[in-house]
Design a protein around this motif. Structure first.
Motif, PDB file in Angstrom:
ATOM      1  N   THR A  29      25.458  41.846  35.066  1.00  0.00           N
ATOM      2  CA  THR A  29      26.648  41.042  34.782  1.00  0.00           C
ATOM      3  C   THR A  29      27.196  41.452  33.421  1.00  0.00           C
ATOM      4  OG1 THR A  29      25.662  39.209  35.984  1.00  0.00           O
ATOM      5  CG2 THR A  29      27.482  38.648  34.504  1.00  0.00           C
ATOM      6  N   THR A  30      28.509  41.674  33.346  1.00  0.00           N
ATOM      7  CA  THR A  30      29.116  42.071  32.059  1.00  0.00           C
ATOM      8  C   THR A  30      30.230  41.093  31.714  1.00  0.00           C
ATOM      9  OG1 THR A  30      28.684  44.385  32.556  1.00  0.00           O
ATOM     10  CG2 THR A  30      30.288  43.951  30.820  1.00  0.00           C
ATOM     11  N   LEU A  32      33.616  40.613  30.321  1.00  0.00           N
ATOM     12  CA  LEU A  32      34.769  41.490  30.091  1.00  0.00           C
ATOM     13  C   LEU A  32      35.618  40.957  28.932  1.00  0.00           C
ATOM     14  CD1 LEU A  32      35.809  42.121  33.816  1.00  0.00           C
ATOM     15  CD2 LEU A  32      34.385  43.562  32.340  1.00  0.00           C
ATOM     16  N   THR A  36      36.253  37.046  31.653  1.00  0.00           N
ATOM     17  CA  THR A  36      35.659  36.869  32.981  1.00  0.00           C
ATOM     18  C   THR A  36      34.360  37.688  33.080  1.00  0.00           C
ATOM     19  OG1 THR A  36      36.891  38.710  33.898  1.00  0.00           O
ATOM     20  CG2 THR A  36      37.920  36.532  34.059  1.00  0.00           C
ATOM     21  N   HIS A  38      32.044  40.326  35.132  1.00  0.00           N
ATOM     22  CA  HIS A  38      32.012  41.377  36.157  1.00  0.00           C
ATOM     23  C   HIS A  38      30.570  41.448  36.645  1.00  0.00           C
ATOM     24  CE1 HIS A  38      31.107  45.474  37.463  1.00  0.00           C
ATOM     25  NE2 HIS A  38      32.365  45.561  37.825  1.00  0.00           N
ATOM     26  N   ARG A  39      30.387  41.396  37.963  1.00  0.00           N
ATOM     27  CA  ARG A  39      29.018  41.449  38.494  1.00  0.00           C
ATOM     28  C   ARG A  39      28.897  42.515  39.571  1.00  0.00           C
ATOM     29  NH1 ARG A  39      26.293  36.335  37.485  1.00  0.00           N
ATOM     30  NH2 ARG A  39      27.846  34.738  37.100  1.00  0.00           N
ATOM     31  N   TYR A  40      27.798  43.202  39.583  1.00  0.00           N
ATOM     32  CA  TYR A  40      27.422  44.015  40.746  1.00  0.00           C
ATOM     33  C   TYR A  40      25.909  44.120  40.769  1.00  0.00           C
ATOM     34  CZ  TYR A  40      27.380  48.400  37.793  1.00  0.00           C
ATOM     35  OH  TYR A  40      27.140  49.377  36.858  1.00  0.00           O
ATOM     36  N   THR A  74      28.092  47.334  28.123  1.00  0.00           N
ATOM     37  CA  THR A  74      28.825  47.052  29.366  1.00  0.00           C
ATOM     38  C   THR A  74      28.156  47.800  30.510  1.00  0.00           C
ATOM     39  OG1 THR A  74      30.217  49.003  29.214  1.00  0.00           O
ATOM     40  CG2 THR A  74      31.026  47.042  28.073  1.00  0.00           C
ATOM     41  N   TYR A  75      28.593  47.492  31.737  1.00  0.00           N
ATOM     42  CA  TYR A  75      27.982  48.174  32.893  1.00  0.00           C
ATOM     43  C   TYR A  75      28.275  49.671  32.874  1.00  0.00           C
ATOM     44  CZ  TYR A  75      32.617  47.720  35.090  1.00  0.00           C
ATOM     45  OH  TYR A  75      33.967  47.775  35.366  1.00  0.00           O
ATOM     46  N   GLU A 152      37.163  55.539  35.895  1.00  0.00           N
ATOM     47  CA  GLU A 152      37.139  55.125  37.307  1.00  0.00           C
ATOM     48  C   GLU A 152      37.665  56.235  38.211  1.00  0.00           C
ATOM     49  OE1 GLU A 152      35.572  52.648  38.662  1.00  0.00           O
ATOM     50  OE2 GLU A 152      34.991  51.905  36.685  1.00  0.00           O
TER      51      GLU A 152
END
Ligand code: AMP
Length: 546
Positions: A29-30, A32, A36, A38-40, A74-75, A152
């Motif tokens: 989990t990061t 942002l 908010t 960010h999860r993966y 961060t991720y 990205e």
């Protein structure tokens, strides 16, 4: 006679593969910049790491190439932590708190091929970019621009499969710079083997003790001594990871919202966040342990966390050169019946060597070398050796100032060790001031000050500071040019501060300038910093030394 066991290389790829196969659903989990989360899961991270490895190969990265990161926790930074070493290149996280001049020197020495930049730092990166503009830049969190590469885009264009092929566990994995006492940066080059062994040792039950059920928050930046190994330790254990990003507005909220069970960072962070955590005591009930290091954790703060918040403090000591964990302070079974005061006294020590780390206390002069007893009283220099301790600095021949001829690292820390093996740091032989868990070289500041036309003599000393641990104070004797009679102290100190700011980061600039006629000297003619420190402390906030 050799044993008959597999020669199985200890590499980061084994950690990543294990994390994916056994813990694929665990979460990263990061926080942002927009607030908010960010999860993966690990499976997604694993897929992206493979794409990233392909993308780096497409960009021409080869084994042994150094790749810099200029990023928060961060991720994307975590993906780089795995992709770069697993393809055989060398991860080089840059300390975003250093000045562009200091960083440009480091990037040039490391001969970085590429730099990955966090969009949260894009404005401050520009000054560095001007000095390293021959190096390609990849940005996270930004759309592609004409000349820049977008992270990205790079990932989505890359092939999804990649087979790791690191056969030699002694290949370099990561490069972290630490501040030399002279202010010159020194690179520490970790290997796959050293980091693998550090990962196993740091996660023993009596060390970090992370389990698959933990949710781990590394507040320690990923540029500081490989985030104390936590990206690797956490994923080998299968713990969820929470990354605070560049500017976490409320760490207490982050801990509460994500159910953090173990957090790690320097004392300055835990001192600042304490009042907030206290307010949210009920919401942070899952937080069971805080790992603290980088500088001494004050006893009163340990007591506040343990007594008021019910959070165990694990006070650790280490160095960039040690990957970084060396000791950790936990009570022994035999201490359970001691009074609370006595327990906190022990916990405020830097702790006992973790398994695999060997320590000795030494006193040394030109013609005498003595290993000192562990009696809790005798003071000496702490020396160390372990499978995860550097045996030289990157591109610098080992010198007796840093490494002994019989294979020990001189830590530059002055300590006692008691009969049970608890180390207590009592002073620092090296000319470094520790502020907020980062080093400031007093020698580098003094050398710069001496070049200023106002300055005849300069000594920079660290004085205790509640918020930062220590802060630099500059004691200056003025030249006739500086000592023009109608100038106030501010008339002199302000231009000196501005002058230092051209070369050094903001947190290096001395909080105070104190003007004296002459700087006191030791018997060998060096600035007598102990006397200066004592006088500064007794003069408190008075601008003139008595
Ligand atoms: P770094 O390589 O930047 O992590 O700095 C390492 C130095 O930080 C050590 O040699 C110590 O001087 C100091 N240090 C690290 N942890 C502690 C601690 N728990 N207590 C006191 N000093 C510490």
């Amino acid at each position: 006679m050799y044993g008959l066991m597999m020669d199985y290389p200890l590499t980061l790829a084994q950690i990543l593969e294990h994390a994916y196969r056994i813990h694929a659903d665990k979460q990263v989990t990061t926080l942002l910049p927009n607030g908010t989360l960010h999860r993966y899961d690990y499976a997604t991270l694993y897929g992206r790491v493979k794409r990233l490895a392909n993308a780096l190969t497409e960009l021409g990265i080869q084994r042994g190439d150094r790749i810099a990161t200029y990023a928060a926790n961060t991720y994307q930074h975590l993906e780089l932590y795995y992709a770069i070493p697993c393809l055989g290149a060398v991860l080089h996280p840059l300390n975003v708190r250093l000045s562009p001049t200091q960083l440009a020197q480091i990037v040039h020495e490391a001969e970085d091929k590429l730099v990955f930049v966090d969009s949260a730092y894009i404005a401050q990166f520009q000054a560095l970019r001007d000095q390293i503009d021959s190096i390609s830049t990849v940005y996270f969190g930004l759309k592609s621009e004409d000349t820049d590469i977008c992270y990205e885009q790079l990932l989505s264009d890359a092939k999804p499969t990649y087979t790791w092929d690191i056969r030699d566990e002694n290949s370099a994995l990561g490069l972290c710079y630490t501040s030399g006492t002279d202010g010159e940066p020194r690179g520490v080059l970790y290997t796959h083997r050293s980091m693998f062994l550090h990962t196993l040792a740091a996660n023993q039950a009596d060390v970090f003790g992370l389990t698959e059920a933990d949710v781990v928050l590394p507040m320690v930046p990923m540029f500081h001594a490989m985030a104390w190994g936590l990206p690797y330790v956490s994923m080998f254990a299968g713990a969820d990871i929470v990354l605070p990003g560049a500017k976490p507005t409320s760490i207490a909220d982050l801990i509460a919202d994500t159910g953090v069970t173990v957090a790690a960072g320097v004392p300055t962070v835990w001192a600042a966040v304490y009042p907030e955590l206290r307010k949210r005591k009920a919401d942070i009930s899952k937080l069971r342990r805080v790992i603290v290091g980088g500088e001494a954790m004050p006893r009163s703060l340990i007591e506040a966390y343990e007594k008021e918040l019910g959070v165990e403090i694990c006070h650790a000591w280490g160095m960039t050169e040690m990957s970084p964990t060396g000791t950790l302070s936990k009570l022994r079974a035999g201490h359970q019946n001691l009074s609370d005061t006595e327990k906190w006294r022990i916990k405020a020590k830097q702790g006992r060597p973790i398994p695999g780390v060997e320590l000795r206390l030494v006193t040394e002069t030109a013609d005498d070398f003595k290993v000192l007893p562990w009696d809790g009283e005798t003071i000496g220099e702490l020396q160390v050796r372990s499978p995860w301790t550097a045996n030289r600095y990157y591109k610098i021949e080992p010198t007796p100032e840093h490494f002994t001829t019989d294979g020990w690292l001189r830590t530059g820390d002055i300590a006692t060790i008691d009969r049970e093996g608890y180390v207590q740091i009592v002073d620092r032989a090296k000319s470094l001031i520790r502020s907020g868990g980062e080093s400031i070289s007093s020698i580098a500041l003094e050398t710069a000050l001496l070049k200023h036309p106002y300055v005849q003599e300069a000594a920079v000393v660290g004085v205790p500071n509640e918020q930062w641990g220590e802060r630099p104070v500059a004691v200056v004797a003025l030249t006739p040019v500086g000592a023009v009679s109608n100038r106030t102290d501010a008339d002199i100190s302000d231009p000196l501060k501005q002058y230092l700011a051209l070369e050094f980061p903001k947190f290096w600039i001395p909080d105070r300038f104190v003007f004296v006629d002459k700087i006191p000297k030791t018997g060998v003619g060096k600035s007598d910093k102990q006397t200066l420190r004592k006088r500064l402390l007794s003069a408190e906030t008075k601008e003139k030394l008595p």
